[in-house]
Design a protein around this motif. Structure first.
Motif, PDB file in Angstrom:
ATOM      1  N   ASP A  57     -30.031 -30.068 -25.176  1.00  0.00           N
ATOM      2  CA  ASP A  57     -30.881 -28.936 -25.535  1.00  0.00           C
ATOM      3  C   ASP A  57     -31.341 -28.171 -24.292  1.00  0.00           C
ATOM      4  O   ASP A  57     -31.352 -26.940 -24.271  1.00  0.00           O
ATOM      5  CB  ASP A  57     -32.091 -29.405 -26.344  1.00  0.00           C
ATOM      6  CG  ASP A  57     -31.689 -29.903 -27.729  1.00  0.00           C
ATOM      7  OD1 ASP A  57     -30.526 -29.688 -28.146  1.00  0.00           O
ATOM      8  OD2 ASP A  57     -32.542 -30.527 -28.392  1.00  0.00           O
ATOM      9  N   SER A  58     -31.699 -28.899 -23.252  1.00  0.00           N
ATOM     10  CA  SER A  58     -32.108 -28.262 -22.005  1.00  0.00           C
ATOM     11  C   SER A  58     -30.942 -27.506 -21.372  1.00  0.00           C
ATOM     12  O   SER A  58     -31.105 -26.378 -20.876  1.00  0.00           O
ATOM     13  CB  SER A  58     -32.642 -29.320 -21.030  1.00  0.00           C
ATOM     14  OG  SER A  58     -32.994 -28.727 -19.808  1.00  0.00           O
ATOM     15  N   ALA A  59     -29.755 -28.102 -21.399  1.00  0.00           N
ATOM     16  CA  ALA A  59     -28.577 -27.456 -20.817  1.00  0.00           C
ATOM     17  C   ALA A  59     -28.186 -26.204 -21.603  1.00  0.00           C
ATOM     18  O   ALA A  59     -27.726 -25.217 -21.018  1.00  0.00           O
ATOM     19  CB  ALA A  59     -27.414 -28.435 -20.758  1.00  0.00           C
ATOM     20  N   VAL A  60     -28.375 -26.223 -22.917  1.00  0.00           N
ATOM     21  CA  VAL A  60     -28.075 -25.040 -23.729  1.00  0.00           C
ATOM     22  C   VAL A  60     -28.993 -23.888 -23.323  1.00  0.00           C
ATOM     23  O   VAL A  60     -28.551 -22.739 -23.214  1.00  0.00           O
ATOM     24  CB  VAL A  60     -28.197 -25.355 -25.243  1.00  0.00           C
ATOM     25  CG1 VAL A  60     -28.223 -24.081 -26.077  1.00  0.00           C
ATOM     26  CG2 VAL A  60     -27.055 -26.248 -25.683  1.00  0.00           C
ATOM     27  N   GLU A  61     -30.265 -24.198 -23.058  1.00  0.00           N
ATOM     28  CA  GLU A  61     -31.193 -23.157 -22.605  1.00  0.00           C
ATOM     29  C   GLU A  61     -30.751 -22.567 -21.267  1.00  0.00           C
ATOM     30  O   GLU A  61     -30.910 -21.375 -21.026  1.00  0.00           O
ATOM     31  CB  GLU A  61     -32.602 -23.726 -22.471  1.00  0.00           C
ATOM     32  CG  GLU A  61     -33.265 -24.027 -23.787  1.00  0.00           C
ATOM     33  CD  GLU A  61     -34.660 -24.621 -23.602  1.00  0.00           C
ATOM     34  OE1 GLU A  61     -35.257 -24.453 -22.516  1.00  0.00           O
ATOM     35  OE2 GLU A  61     -35.136 -25.261 -24.554  1.00  0.00           O
ATOM     36  N   THR A  62     -30.196 -23.411 -20.402  1.00  0.00           N
ATOM     37  CA  THR A  62     -29.780 -22.963 -19.068  1.00  0.00           C
ATOM     38  C   THR A  62     -28.409 -22.310 -19.068  1.00  0.00           C
ATOM     39  O   THR A  62     -28.228 -21.230 -18.494  1.00  0.00           O
ATOM     40  CB  THR A  62     -29.762 -24.161 -18.091  1.00  0.00           C
ATOM     41  OG1 THR A  62     -31.057 -24.772 -18.091  1.00  0.00           O
ATOM     42  CG2 THR A  62     -29.412 -23.728 -16.683  1.00  0.00           C
ATOM     43  N   TYR A  63     -27.412 -22.961 -19.692  1.00  0.00           N
ATOM     44  CA  TYR A  63     -26.020 -22.516 -19.613  1.00  0.00           C
ATOM     45  C   TYR A  63     -25.480 -21.882 -20.887  1.00  0.00           C
ATOM     46  O   TYR A  63     -24.394 -21.321 -20.878  1.00  0.00           O
ATOM     47  CB  TYR A  63     -25.098 -23.701 -19.272  1.00  0.00           C
ATOM     48  CG  TYR A  63     -25.537 -24.503 -18.090  1.00  0.00           C
ATOM     49  CD1 TYR A  63     -25.651 -23.938 -16.830  1.00  0.00           C
ATOM     50  CD2 TYR A  63     -25.835 -25.860 -18.221  1.00  0.00           C
ATOM     51  CE1 TYR A  63     -26.059 -24.691 -15.734  1.00  0.00           C
ATOM     52  CE2 TYR A  63     -26.232 -26.622 -17.132  1.00  0.00           C
ATOM     53  CZ  TYR A  63     -26.343 -26.029 -15.894  1.00  0.00           C
ATOM     54  OH  TYR A  63     -26.735 -26.774 -14.822  1.00  0.00           O
ATOM     55  N   GLY A  64     -26.180 -22.039 -22.001  1.00  0.00           N
ATOM     56  CA  GLY A  64     -25.663 -21.590 -23.281  1.00  0.00           C
ATOM     57  C   GLY A  64     -24.902 -22.726 -23.957  1.00  0.00           C
ATOM     58  O   GLY A  64     -24.550 -23.720 -23.330  1.00  0.00           O
ATOM     59  N   GLU A  65     -24.656 -22.563 -25.260  1.00  0.00           N
ATOM     60  CA  GLU A  65     -23.931 -23.581 -26.029  1.00  0.00           C
ATOM     61  C   GLU A  65     -22.493 -23.650 -25.540  1.00  0.00           C
ATOM     62  O   GLU A  65     -21.905 -22.651 -25.180  1.00  0.00           O
ATOM     63  CB  GLU A  65     -23.958 -23.221 -27.519  1.00  0.00           C
ATOM     64  CG  GLU A  65     -23.262 -24.210 -28.427  1.00  0.00           C
ATOM     65  CD  GLU A  65     -23.857 -25.589 -28.396  1.00  0.00           C
ATOM     66  OE1 GLU A  65     -23.133 -26.523 -28.006  1.00  0.00           O
ATOM     67  OE2 GLU A  65     -25.028 -25.744 -28.735  1.00  0.00           O
ATOM     68  N   GLY A  66     -21.962 -24.861 -25.513  1.00  0.00           N
ATOM     69  CA  GLY A  66     -20.560 -25.004 -25.135  1.00  0.00           C
ATOM     70  C   GLY A  66     -20.285 -26.242 -24.316  1.00  0.00           C
ATOM     71  O   GLY A  66     -21.116 -27.153 -24.211  1.00  0.00           O
ATOM     72  N   GLN A  67     -19.094 -26.237 -23.718  1.00  0.00           N
ATOM     73  CA  GLN A  67     -18.597 -27.409 -23.009  1.00  0.00           C
ATOM     74  C   GLN A  67     -19.505 -27.814 -21.846  1.00  0.00           C
ATOM     75  O   GLN A  67     -19.708 -29.002 -21.610  1.00  0.00           O
ATOM     76  CB  GLN A  67     -17.182 -27.126 -22.508  1.00  0.00           C
ATOM     77  CG  GLN A  67     -16.506 -28.346 -21.937  1.00  0.00           C
ATOM     78  CD  GLN A  67     -15.089 -28.057 -21.485  1.00  0.00           C
ATOM     79  OE1 GLN A  67     -14.751 -26.923 -21.146  1.00  0.00           O
ATOM     80  NE2 GLN A  67     -14.270 -29.079 -21.478  1.00  0.00           N
ATOM     81  N   ARG A  68     -20.056 -26.860 -21.122  1.00  0.00           N
ATOM     82  CA  ARG A  68     -20.897 -27.212 -19.970  1.00  0.00           C
ATOM     83  C   ARG A  68     -22.154 -27.959 -20.410  1.00  0.00           C
ATOM     84  O   ARG A  68     -22.572 -28.909 -19.761  1.00  0.00           O
ATOM     85  CB  ARG A  68     -21.260 -25.959 -19.182  1.00  0.00           C
ATOM     86  CG  ARG A  68     -21.931 -26.279 -17.870  1.00  0.00           C
ATOM     87  CD  ARG A  68     -21.989 -25.096 -16.958  1.00  0.00           C
ATOM     88  NE  ARG A  68     -22.579 -25.471 -15.686  1.00  0.00           N
ATOM     89  CZ  ARG A  68     -22.936 -24.613 -14.767  1.00  0.00           C
ATOM     90  NH1 ARG A  68     -22.749 -23.315 -14.962  1.00  0.00           N
ATOM     91  NH2 ARG A  68     -23.481 -25.015 -13.643  1.00  0.00           N
ATOM     92  N   ALA A  69     -22.748 -27.561 -21.521  1.00  0.00           N
ATOM     93  CA  ALA A  69     -23.927 -28.259 -22.036  1.00  0.00           C
ATOM     94  C   ALA A  69     -23.565 -29.692 -22.441  1.00  0.00           C
ATOM     95  O   ALA A  69     -24.319 -30.636 -22.168  1.00  0.00           O
ATOM     96  CB  ALA A  69     -24.520 -27.502 -23.223  1.00  0.00           C
TER      97      ALA A  69
END
Length: 139
Positions: free
Chosen positions: A27-39
């Motif tokens: 959830d934190s990564a989605v806020e930073t990078y957006g939904e997807g493989q990086r999150a």
């Protein structure tokens, strides 16, 4: 999309703490990078610091820290192959125990890198089998 809604099947069969770790980081990564493989990669990286993949689920490692060279160096600039959730930094004795649990043939004659690869393959086989069985049951 909240992490609990996209929780990988291997995590749904894992302890609550593993699920919470993955979901919170996702959830934190989605806020930073957006939904997807990086999150997803970010969430798995956090998970691998406390858990290791054993068969079709994740178990506590017993120690905190990176599980392989990629996790130790990290960052998108340095891409090294991961060990697929296997705690490659664990002592050989621990890897032997995991290999025994997964019934890896020939484990007693394997080197540490061979054990890591054999455990990766056993994990993949077990995860695939579990997913196929769940699919057959209509889940």
């Amino acid at each position: 999309m909240p992490g609990r809604e996209v929780l990988p099947s291997t995590l749904r069969r894992s302890p609550d703490k593993a699920q919470r770790t993955w979901a919170k980081t996702h959830d934190s990564a989605v806020e930073t990078y957006g939904e997807g493989q990086r999150a997803h990669r970010t969430a798995f990286a956090a998970l691998k610091h406390e858990f290791e993949k054993v068969g079709d689920h994740w178990e506590p490692k017993g120690r905190k820290g990176p599980s392989d060279r990629q996790a130790a160096g990290g960052g998108p600039a340095r891409r090294a192959p991961t060990a697929g959730g296997v705690d490659a930094n664990a002592p050989k004795e621990h890897l032997m125990e995991v290999a025994k649990k997964l019934d890896v043939p020939g484990r007693s004659r394997m080197t540490k890198p061979e054990l890591v690869k054999a455990i990766q393959k056993a994990n993949l086989r077990q995860t695939t089998k579990t997913r196929e069985n769940a699919k057959a049951r209509g889940r």
